[in-house]
Scaffold this motif. Structure first.
Motif, PDB file in Angstrom:
ATOM      1  N   UNK B  44      94.849 -22.716  61.741  1.00  0.00           N
ATOM      2  CA  UNK B  44      95.746 -23.216  61.179  1.00  0.00           C
ATOM      3  C   UNK B  44      95.476 -23.465  59.593  1.00  0.00           C
ATOM      4  N   UNK B  45      94.023 -23.927  59.588  1.00  0.00           N
ATOM      5  CA  UNK B  45      93.595 -24.291  58.208  1.00  0.00           C
ATOM      6  C   UNK B  45      93.990 -23.634  56.998  1.00  0.00           C
ATOM      7  N   UNK B  46      93.928 -22.189  57.335  1.00  0.00           N
ATOM      8  CA  UNK B  46      94.553 -21.295  56.103  1.00  0.00           C
ATOM      9  C   UNK B  46      95.947 -21.604  55.893  1.00  0.00           C
ATOM     10  N   UNK B  47      96.575 -21.763  56.731  1.00  0.00           N
ATOM     11  CA  UNK B  47      98.113 -21.858  56.846  1.00  0.00           C
ATOM     12  C   UNK B  47      98.384 -23.158  55.975  1.00  0.00           C
ATOM     13  N   UNK B  48      97.521 -24.156  56.246  1.00  0.00           N
ATOM     14  CA  UNK B  48      97.846 -25.430  55.749  1.00  0.00           C
ATOM     15  C   UNK B  48      97.317 -25.346  54.206  1.00  0.00           C
ATOM     16  N   UNK B  49      96.229 -24.910  54.018  1.00  0.00           N
ATOM     17  CA  UNK B  49      95.577 -24.555  52.666  1.00  0.00           C
ATOM     18  C   UNK B  49      96.680 -23.851  51.546  1.00  0.00           C
TER      19      UNK B  49
END
Lengths: 139, 171
Positions: B44-49
């Protein structure tokens, strides 16, 4: 204000039943049980009826000397039965309808609880509170 | 965004209920939820960033604010309040006033008194932080479902950001 409110599974066993005063509970169990025949009659009379508010509310099932019994059936064939005191003439039809609607809404909230298994008896504080608000105040 | 929330909440509930059927002990369910959350967090972190286009956080405090005010808002539609719980500046507490995941759960079943119903969230945060090279411990400190007054997530950052180079060489 009702004296007894019951939620009946589609297999016709009680999921929830509450009455005031509590000494008369057995009598109300019997009243609700006998009303189920009338409910089944009305449902089969409806046939393949439309999913309409009007069709869900079954109206007065039958009057007794002291009480009037009202019914409501959901699309999933779960029934709500409400017994009110005959002397309570102030209670109008649309008030009964709105009480059933509140019951239905609270019931769907219970269905959404992941820990509730459909067919289980209903044990919910929120549901109890909502039912309490509809029952007669016992002095 | 609102339309799919109910489906998401019901899906999460079904997941927890199924885990409760699969595992007898609350601790096992909690561990599994955390592990699953971790798997979500690292992805999810990549989506968030990408979607938030935020600048790099310069401190733990900024990071905690980012989690509460941007990430929680983006994915759950709520904004927990953040506070720092120690003088060293690496322990933070997120207080959730509203938690959509528990919308339909009135209370934990009697036999599941130690269940951390939302433990997935802890794993998500832990996994996401790890992917930006921040090691952290994330747990529920208090839980309304267990009878506490509030629901509180504790985040403890385990190494200083300045020691990041050390982190790489000492493993």
């Amino acid at each position: 204000m009702a004296v007894c409110i019951a939620v009946i599974a589609k297999e016709n066993y009680p999921l929830y039943i509450r009455s005031v005063p509590t000494e008369n509970e057995l009598k109300f169990h019997y009243t609700v049980h006998t009303s189920l025949d009338v409910v089944d009659e009305k449902i089969s009379a409806m046939g393949k009826a439309l999913v309409d508010q009007r069709e869900l509310y079954l109206g007065l099932l039958y009057p007794t000397e002291d009480y009037k019994v009202y019914g409501y059936v959901t699309n999933s064939r779960v029934k709500f039965v409400m017994v009110v005191d005959s002397s309570n003439t102030a209670l109008r039809d649309n008030e009964i309808r709105s009480m059933f609607r509140k019951l239905h809404n609270s019931y769907t909230d219970i269905m959404c609880n992941p820990f509730y298994n459909p067919g289980d008896r209903i044990h919910s504080r929120a549901f109890d509170n909502m039912v309490n608000s509809m029952m007669m105040q016992v002095c | 965004a609102m339309e799919s929330r109910e489906l998401f909440v019901l899906t999460y509930g079904a997941l927890v209920a199924q885990l409760c059927k699969d595992y007898e002990k609350d601790e096992d369910v909690n561990t599994f939820l955390d592990r699953m959350g971790y798997g979500i967090g690292v992805r999810l972190i990549d989506d968030f960033l990408a979607r938030s286009a935020v600048k790099k956080c310069r401190s733990y405090s900024e990071t905690a604010d980012m989690i509460a005010q941007v990430a929680f808002k983006m994915y759950l539609g709520v904004t927990p309040s953040v506070s720092c719980s120690n003088t060293a500046g690496n322990e933070f507490s997120l207080i959730l006033d509203k938690n959509p995941l528990v919308d339909f759960v009135e209370e934990l079943p009697a036999e599941r008194a130690s269940l951390c119903y939302c433990n997935l969230l802890c794993g998500v945060i832990r996994g996401a932080l790890e992917m930006v090279h921040l090691a952290a411990e994330v747990t529920f400190l208090r839980d309304r479902l267990k009878g506490d007054a509030v629901t509180e997530i504790g985040i403890t950052f385990l190494r200083k950001a300045e020691d990041r180079n050390e982190l790489v060489t000492t493993t």
